[in-house]
Design an enzyme around this catalytic site. Structure first.
Site, PDB file in Angstrom:
ATOM      1  N   ASP A   1     105.080 -97.338 -16.026  1.00  0.00           N
ATOM      2  CA  ASP A   1     103.949 -96.428 -16.084  1.00  0.00           C
ATOM      3  C   ASP A   1     104.349 -95.091 -16.714  1.00  0.00           C
ATOM      4  OD1 ASP A   1     101.117 -95.967 -15.114  1.00  0.00           O
ATOM      5  OD2 ASP A   1     102.124 -94.326 -14.062  1.00  0.00           O
TER       6      ASP A   1
ATOM      7  N   GLU B   1     103.993 -97.955 -20.867  1.00  0.00           N
ATOM      8  CA  GLU B   1     102.706 -97.293 -21.064  1.00  0.00           C
ATOM      9  C   GLU B   1     102.992 -95.912 -21.638  1.00  0.00           C
ATOM     10  OE1 GLU B   1      98.791 -95.513 -18.774  1.00  0.00           O
ATOM     11  OE2 GLU B   1     100.719 -95.649 -17.755  1.00  0.00           O
TER      12      GLU B   1
END
Length: 309
Positions: free
Chosen positions: A196, A246
């Site tokens: 993330d 990401e």
């Protein structure tokens, strides 16, 4: 790194399948649907976080990296998921949130209790006086990216929700703790990871105001991020596994730097930069049809290395 084409099926455990009637999806619910998932032609199941969390940000505010939130099951349930999925030719891929923790994480709580070694796990800074935070950076959820902590008389950085203090990757102890987290899940049979907002883990050496007021052009894709990722990959043995980064506030040029096979960092990247072509006047309104068209456009691996053929 070389991969054959694979299909990844994303699951948000909380709303996927409730196995015990408590109103929340859970790991055993996923197990019960493995035959269905396999019938879709899926190779990997990507689960969003199911770790203990106050759920201020959908589970991306993690309070314990090496446990299962009781609302979603037990570690024995997870081990059964790995075993049952493997028997059906399915692999499990997990979300790893290594940019920040929940403010309920033991590390942050110990920092607030005055333990200086844990204060160095996070980014605490003095303000500029007159109640002003260290910089004018804005967090992704709106408002200042700094929160005053009266118990320590300092501000802490949170690029996302105020309950998600950013970790200080300049601290070797932090990097080793996070590498151990990745090794923990890999050793339990996890076959891939989605990291993330991984391009935000490195912060600039000098904290200064941003003329744009957001700060993203100062801390996104900081040069040390590549050094940190190579170290993480080396120390966890995940080179060759599917690893997806990401990417926040970046562009395809930077994504290339993360996904070059000879860089030994990431195998794929998620970039949302192309959606900004639809923003009207820099706002949130966009042309949905145009965005869908752009999102469906497949880019060749040998041209940008974002998707794997």
């Amino acid at each position: 790194m070389k991969f054959s084409a694979s299909t990844v099926y994303q699951i948000y455990p909380k709303s996927f399948k409730d196995s015990n009637g408590d109103g929340l999806g859970d790991i055993r619910g996923i197990i019960s649907k493995l035959d269905y998932i396999k019938s879709l032609g899926v190779d990997f199941i990507w689960s969003t976080p199911f770790y203990p969390s106050p759920l201020k940000d959908g589970g991306y505010d993690i309070s314990d990296y090496k446990a299962i939130d009781p609302r979603f099951g037990t570690m024995a349930d997870f081990d059964e998921l790995i075993k049952s999925a493997d028997a059906k030719g399915l692999k499990i891929m997990l979300d790893m949130v290594l940019c920040h923790t929940s403010d309920q994480h033991e590390w942050f709580q110990r920092a607030l209790a005055g333990e200086e070694n844990y204060q160095r796990y996070y980014i605490f800074r003095d303000g500029r006086g007159n109640g002003e935070p260290p910089t004018n950076w804005q967090c992704a959820f709106g408002g200042s990216a700094w929160q005053w902590e009266p118990r320590l008389g300092k501000w802490y950085l949170h690029l996302h929700d105020v309950s998600q203090p950013d970790l200080d990757w300049t601290n070797p102890k932090v990097r080793e703790e996070l590498a151990e987290v990745v090794r923990f899940w890999k050793e339990r049979g996890v076959a891939g990871f989605r990291f993330d907002v991984i391009n935000l883990i490195s912060k600039p050496e000098i904290f200064a105001d941003d003329t744009e007021g957001l700060g993203r052009n100062l801390f996104a894709d900081d040069p040390h991020v590549h050094e940190y990722l190579r170290e993480l990959v080396k120390n966890t043995g995940i080179d060759g596994m599917i690893t997806v980064g990401e990417m926040a506030s970046t562009d395809l040029k930077n994504c290339l730097l993360y996904t070059r096979p000879d860089a030994h960092e990431l195998s794929m990247a998620f970039s949302f930069h192309h959606l900004k072509v639809d923003y009207k006047g820099g706002g949130d309104s966009f042309n949905a049809r145009h965005s869908i068209h752009l999102s469906r456009r497949r880019t060749r691996y040998d041209e940008c290395q974002i998707y794997l053929d």
